[in-house]
Write an enzyme that holds these catalytic residues in place. Structure first.
Site, PDB file in Angstrom:
ATOM      1  NE  ARG A 196       9.723  15.336   7.578  1.00 36.39           N
ATOM      2  CZ  ARG A 196      10.949  14.966   7.239  1.00 36.39           C
ATOM      3  NH1 ARG A 196      11.941  15.142   8.081  1.00 36.39           N
ATOM      4  NH2 ARG A 196      11.190  14.428   6.067  1.00 36.39           N
ATOM      5  NE  ARG A 197       4.656  19.986  13.524  1.00 37.97           N
ATOM      6  CZ  ARG A 197       3.457  20.302  13.100  1.00 37.97           C
ATOM      7  NH1 ARG A 197       2.379  19.779  13.664  1.00 37.97           N
ATOM      8  NH2 ARG A 197       3.310  21.159  12.117  1.00 37.97           N
TER       9      ARG A 197
ATOM     10  CG  ASN B   5       7.103   1.325   1.238  1.00 40.12           C
ATOM     11  OD1 ASN B   5       7.999   1.779   0.537  1.00 40.12           O
ATOM     12  ND2 ASN B   5       7.352   0.490   2.230  1.00 40.12           N
TER      13      ASN B   5
ATOM     14  CD  GLU C   8       8.011   3.863  -3.169  1.00 41.24           C
ATOM     15  OE1 GLU C   8       7.784   2.666  -2.843  1.00 41.24           O
ATOM     16  OE2 GLU C   8       9.114   4.411  -2.995  1.00 41.24           O
TER      17      GLU C   8
ATOM     18  CG  PHE D  33       0.528   4.402   7.558  1.00 45.31           C
ATOM     19  CD1 PHE D  33       1.467   5.054   6.773  1.00 45.31           C
ATOM     20  CD2 PHE D  33       0.196   4.959   8.792  1.00 45.31           C
ATOM     21  CE1 PHE D  33       2.073   6.231   7.209  1.00 45.31           C
ATOM     22  CE2 PHE D  33       0.789   6.124   9.234  1.00 45.31           C
ATOM     23  CZ  PHE D  33       1.726   6.763   8.442  1.00 45.31           C
TER      24      PHE D  33
ATOM     25  NE  ARG E 232       7.694  -4.054   5.284  1.00 46.96           N
ATOM     26  CZ  ARG E 232       8.589  -4.978   5.553  1.00 46.96           C
ATOM     27  NH1 ARG E 232       8.687  -5.446   6.787  1.00 46.96           N
ATOM     28  NH2 ARG E 232       9.390  -5.445   4.623  1.00 46.96           N
TER      29      ARG E 232
END
Length: 186
Positions: free
Chosen positions: A67-68, A92, A95, A131, A141
């Site tokens: 985010r940063r 994911n 979950e 990840f 992935r």
């Protein structure tokens, strides 16, 4: 009372001890077994659980850092493709985590703690690779995702076999697990 499950025979002496202590009748209790002895039978499952929680925390921190880095302020979850991949990878993994924990413990208690722990560690390692791969590109992935799904299905099979064996032993008087071990020479 139904007999104890095949993976939990260590619980019965402690249960008898606690029942006798609660009723004030210590003389009829089974020989005392320390609660630590009971915990020894599932400490490796607990260790894998803690490692899984730490892995989930790591994934969450990676979303904060992304985010940063990509300037995506909450509550937004889109806008930058690189951020979206990190966010989706974390989501994911989150979950699937409750399903993994549930089936890990059922497989470990009703089938084999050692096998459940080994498969659980492989699952956590594959989710880490998933990840990292997803954070790089959506294509990266896939291999870890397929491997982690296989590990989950192995745990589901172990848990199912263990629970069915217990139910069969408890209610039908037939222990297919013991029969299979004797046929295989274990």
């Amino acid at each position: 009372h139904p007999p104890p499950c095949s993976g939990c025979e260590h619980v019965l002496p402690l249960t008898l001890q606690l029942t006798a202590e609660a009723s004030g009748n210590l003389s009829s209790a089974a020989p005392r077994e320390s609660p630590i002895t009971m915990l020894d039978h599932c400490c490796f499952l607990a260790l894998v659980t803690v490692l899984g929680v730490l892995e989930q925390a790591y994934f969450s921190l990676q979303v904060i850092y992304a985010r940063r880095k990509y300037h995506v302020s909450p509550p937004r979850t889109s806008g930058n493709e690189d951020f979206e991949r990190v966010y989706r990878a974390q989501t994911n993994c989150t979950e699937y985590f409750p399903m993994f924990l549930s089936i890990l413990w059922i497989a470990g208690l009703f089938c084999s703690q050692a096998m459940a722990v080994c498969v659980g560690i492989l699952y956590l390692y594959s989710r880490y690779n998933y990840f990292k791969g997803y954070a790089e590109s959506a294509q990266n992935r896939l291999a870890p995702m397929y491997f982690s799904a296989k590990m989950l299905w192995i745990l589901v099979a172990m848990a199912s076999a263990g629970v069915l064996n217990q139910l069969s032993s408890q209610y039908l008087g037939y222990n297919p697990g013991a029969k299979a071990k004797s046929l295989l020479g274990f």
